[in-house]
Write a protein that holds these residues in place. Structure first.
Motif, mmCIF file in Angstrom:
data_model
loop_
_atom_site.group_PDB
_atom_site.id
_atom_site.type_symbol
_atom_site.label_atom_id
_atom_site.label_comp_id
_atom_site.label_asym_id
_atom_site.label_seq_id
_atom_site.Cartn_x
_atom_site.Cartn_y
_atom_site.Cartn_z
ATOM 1 N N GLY A 105 -19.500 -4.270 -22.228
ATOM 2 C CA GLY A 105 -19.615 -3.852 -20.841
ATOM 3 C C GLY A 105 -20.603 -4.639 -20.001
ATOM 4 O O GLY A 105 -20.953 -4.202 -18.891
ATOM 5 N N GLN B 86 -20.384 2.839 -20.990
ATOM 6 C CA GLN B 86 -21.686 2.507 -21.545
ATOM 7 C C GLN B 86 -22.220 3.569 -22.505
ATOM 8 O O GLN B 86 -22.905 3.230 -23.480
ATOM 9 C CB GLN B 86 -22.688 2.272 -20.414
ATOM 10 C CG GLN B 86 -22.431 0.997 -19.630
ATOM 11 C CD GLN B 86 -22.502 -0.254 -20.512
ATOM 12 O OE1 GLN B 86 -23.152 -0.269 -21.543
ATOM 13 N NE2 GLN B 86 -21.821 -1.311 -20.106
ATOM 14 N N SER C 246 -23.081 2.387 -26.281
ATOM 15 C CA SER C 246 -24.439 2.457 -26.836
ATOM 16 C C SER C 246 -24.495 3.288 -28.110
ATOM 17 O O SER C 246 -25.310 3.025 -28.995
ATOM 18 C CB SER C 246 -25.405 3.034 -25.791
ATOM 19 O OG SER C 246 -25.063 4.370 -25.466
#
Length: 202
Positions: free
Chosen positions: A52, A72, A76
């Motif tokens: 991203g 995101q 993550s």
């Protein structure tokens, strides 16, 4: 669980320059994809699109039939990315750097194991600014090993490593794959090429 991680028809353009077009791959758990090609062919750009940092012009990234492109929060939690930069805080010690990230990830119990795997237990209380380039790379790899995700993206992870440490890293990557993780790596080391299940030549 046998998960599927795939990219479909990804295209990335910078200004008027087309980096790559309609790139696709599909990986099940426990597979290693090796990206090869000349400098500037888009290998690093592809990894950045997967996490991203770059939004593709076309295409999608899918995990188990759900789009995760530019997501995101999902990225993550599920993807460990190590690029050219080690992104360690130079004023922090090695252990302080690992503690910072593993506290976020909930993997504090993995610190000692990762330091041992990379052979840097003796550097745990040393500020990163005093480390050699190879030691810094090993510290960054030790941090990566602590990530709880199941997808690992490595951009030339052996840069700066002694050949003994390269062999150790290849073994670690193979262990990740054997445990059912999905690994995508950019690397010129031929021993790692031999381990790959799939190769994309950009």
């Amino acid at each position: 669980m046998n998960n599927n991680y795939s990219a479909t028809n990804l295209s990335v353009r910078r200004s008027e320059k087309k980096i790559f077009e309609n790139l696709s791959f599909s990986l099940t758990s426990g597979k290693l994809l090796k990206l090869i090609g000349p400098n500037g062919s888009g290998k690093s750009t592809l990894l950045k699109a997967l996490i991203g940092l770059i939004e593709p012009e076309t295409g999608d990234v899918i995990f188990d039939q759900e789009s995760v492109l530019m997501d995101q929060e999902w990225i993550s939690e599920n993807i460990c990315y190590l690029g050219h930069k080690n992104t360690l805080k130079r004023e922090f010690t090695v252990i302080e750097n690992l503690h910072f990230w593993t506290k976020i990830w909930g993997t504090l119990d993995q610190i000692d194991h990762s330091l041992k795997l990379m052979g840097i237990e003796y550097l745990r209380d040393t500020p990163v600014r005093y480390l050699s380039s190879g030691q810094t790379r090993r510290a960054a790899l030790a941090r990566s090993i602590c990530h709880p995700g199941s997808i690992w993206l490595f951009d030339e992870p052996t840069v700066g490593l002694h050949f003994h440490d390269v062999a150790k890293l290849i073994d670690i990557i193979q262990r990740l794959v054997n445990k059912g993780n999905t690994v995508v790596v950019i690397e010129h080391n031929m021993d790692l090429v031999k381990c790959a299940d799939y190769i994309i030549d950009l």
